[in-house]
Design a protein around this motif. Structure first.
Motif, PDB file in Angstrom:
ATOM      1  N   GLU A  23      17.046  -4.707  55.913  1.00  0.00           N
ATOM      2  CA  GLU A  23      17.586  -3.555  56.625  1.00  0.00           C
ATOM      3  C   GLU A  23      16.449  -2.647  57.078  1.00  0.00           C
ATOM      4  OE1 GLU A  23      20.538  -1.661  54.197  1.00  0.00           O
ATOM      5  OE2 GLU A  23      21.917  -3.361  54.374  1.00  0.00           O
ATOM      6  N   GLU A  24      16.767  -1.730  57.957  1.00  0.00           N
ATOM      7  CA  GLU A  24      15.773  -0.759  58.410  1.00  0.00           C
ATOM      8  C   GLU A  24      15.716   0.405  57.423  1.00  0.00           C
ATOM      9  OE1 GLU A  24      15.742   0.404  62.481  1.00  0.00           O
ATOM     10  OE2 GLU A  24      15.792  -1.676  63.185  1.00  0.00           O
ATOM     11  N   CYS A  25      14.517   0.890  57.181  1.00  0.00           N
ATOM     12  CA  CYS A  25      14.361   2.101  56.373  1.00  0.00           C
ATOM     13  C   CYS A  25      14.100   3.276  57.329  1.00  0.00           C
ATOM     14  CB  CYS A  25      13.200   1.962  55.385  1.00  0.00           C
ATOM     15  SG  CYS A  25      11.565   2.035  56.137  1.00  0.00           S
ATOM     16  N   CYS A  26      14.210   4.485  56.801  1.00  0.00           N
ATOM     17  CA  CYS A  26      13.907   5.652  57.628  1.00  0.00           C
ATOM     18  C   CYS A  26      13.524   6.832  56.741  1.00  0.00           C
ATOM     19  CB  CYS A  26      15.091   6.014  58.521  1.00  0.00           C
ATOM     20  SG  CYS A  26      16.664   6.223  57.665  1.00  0.00           S
ATOM     21  N   GLY A  27      12.807   7.767  57.331  1.00  0.00           N
ATOM     22  CA  GLY A  27      12.400   8.943  56.576  1.00  0.00           C
ATOM     23  C   GLY A  27      11.745   9.977  57.471  1.00  0.00           C
ATOM     24  N   LEU A  28      11.415  11.092  56.871  1.00  0.00           N
ATOM     25  CA  LEU A  28      10.786  12.203  57.597  1.00  0.00           C
ATOM     26  C   LEU A  28       9.287  12.224  57.318  1.00  0.00           C
ATOM     27  CD1 LEU A  28      13.238  15.151  56.709  1.00  0.00           C
ATOM     28  CD2 LEU A  28      13.469  13.440  58.520  1.00  0.00           C
ATOM     29  N   GLU A  52      27.074   0.076  59.722  1.00  0.00           N
ATOM     30  CA  GLU A  52      26.986  -1.315  60.164  1.00  0.00           C
ATOM     31  C   GLU A  52      25.687  -1.476  60.965  1.00  0.00           C
ATOM     32  OE1 GLU A  52      27.690   0.844  63.440  1.00  0.00           O
ATOM     33  OE2 GLU A  52      29.017   0.950  61.699  1.00  0.00           O
ATOM     34  N   SER A  53      25.314  -2.708  61.235  1.00  0.00           N
ATOM     35  CA  SER A  53      24.096  -3.017  62.008  1.00  0.00           C
ATOM     36  C   SER A  53      22.840  -2.425  61.366  1.00  0.00           C
ATOM     37  CB  SER A  53      24.212  -2.530  63.461  1.00  0.00           C
ATOM     38  OG  SER A  53      25.372  -3.035  64.071  1.00  0.00           O
ATOM     39  N   ARG A  54      22.827  -2.385  60.027  1.00  0.00           N
ATOM     40  CA  ARG A  54      21.712  -1.734  59.340  1.00  0.00           C
ATOM     41  C   ARG A  54      20.420  -2.540  59.409  1.00  0.00           C
ATOM     42  NH1 ARG A  54      23.305   1.970  55.099  1.00  0.00           N
ATOM     43  NH2 ARG A  54      21.773   0.985  53.752  1.00  0.00           N
ATOM     44  N   THR A  55      20.512  -3.804  59.850  1.00  0.00           N
ATOM     45  CA  THR A  55      19.283  -4.598  59.988  1.00  0.00           C
ATOM     46  C   THR A  55      18.584  -4.311  61.316  1.00  0.00           C
ATOM     47  OG1 THR A  55      20.492  -6.452  60.947  1.00  0.00           O
ATOM     48  CG2 THR A  55      20.154  -6.478  58.548  1.00  0.00           C
ATOM     49  N   ARG A  56      19.259  -3.586  62.197  1.00  0.00           N
ATOM     50  CA  ARG A  56      18.607  -3.292  63.485  1.00  0.00           C
ATOM     51  C   ARG A  56      18.791  -1.854  63.942  1.00  0.00           C
ATOM     52  NH1 ARG A  56      21.889  -3.862  68.107  1.00  0.00           N
ATOM     53  NH2 ARG A  56      24.068  -4.222  67.575  1.00  0.00           N
TER      54      ARG A  56
END
Lengths: 153, 93
Positions: A23-28, A52-56
């Motif tokens: 999956e994609e990660c995210c942060g500040l 949903e679509s957490r891999t992209r």
């Protein structure tokens, strides 16, 4: 412009990218703005609010953003931009990234291939929203790749 | 009548680094119009080519998202605080 990241910060972004795979990660990106560009002193991991679509795809909700900005301010820092990962994909912005980009912010993209972090690049939206300019990442010293086993569990 | 509008970090490069502004208007739409009149380059980042607020731009009156009020027609008074809060979205495709 130059984006200055300490090796520890760069390591944390790459580690998050590897841990979140596929999956994609995210942060500040938290830091301050200097004369030559932004200096990132810390990162705040954010949950991917996509259902949903957490891999992209990734999403940082406004509630999480507001909490992150308040946390940064309490440390005397500001939100200088965001990071996210591109699993099995190059570290360059997509059309979807472009359509949703905020101006001025640094968008750090960490590529991760088969759970192994690879390229990390930073991008800033052009003023006319037609695309991104790549930003030079300056790390204060060389950094080793996170020790994450290739091939997954 | 002026209402306080809080500006998020990504937009402060356009507002002389100010994190809050006092703007005139009776509705959220009027406040945002005042904002983009004072700082014209902000307009393309807040609104799309059709003139609609971009999907990742969230506007709150006090703690209420204007999508659940009367959107840009939501009325404001000088006792209210309006916040522009980003959603951050993206991904590889």
């Amino acid at each position: 412009m130059v984006l200055t990241l300490s090796p520890a910060v760069l390591h944390r972004i790459r580690l998050h990218a590897a841990e979140a795979y596929p999956e994609e990660c995210c942060g500040l990106l938290l830091g301050a703005e200097g004369e030559g560009g932004k200096e990132i002193r810390d990162v705040a991991r954010m949950g991917n609010a996509r259902e949903e679509s957490r891999t992209r795809r990734f999403l940082i909700s406004p509630e999480d953003y507001a909490r992150g900005e308040a946390l940064a301010a309490a440390q005397g820092l500001g939100v200088m931009g965001f990071y996210h990962s591109h699993p099995d994909h190059p570290a360059r912005p997509s059309q979807f990234d472009l359509e949703h980009a905020w101006p001025w912010c640094s968008y750090v993209i960490a590529s991760v291939e088969n759970r192994v972090p690879t390229a990390v690049k930073s991008w800033v939206l052009k003023e006319d929203r037609s695309g991104f300019d790549e930003e030079i990442i300056e790390s204060l010293e060389p950094v080793a790749s996170p020790r994450v086993r290739a091939g997954g569990a | 009548m002026a209402t306080r509008v809080l500006i998020p970090t990504p937009l402060r490069a356009y507002t002389e680094k100010k994190d809050a502004l006092l703007l005139e208007g009776n509705t959220v739409g009027e406040l945002l119009a005042a904002l983009t009149t004072a700082y014209v380059p902000l307009k393309r980042h807040l609104y799309d080519d059709a003139g609609a607020l971009r999907s990742f731009v969230n506007v709150y009156v006090n703690d209420e998202d204007i999508r659940y009020l009367q959107k840009e027609e939501t009325r404001v008074t000088e006792a209210d605080t309006v916040s522009i809060i980003p959603s951050i979205a993206g991904g590889r495709s």
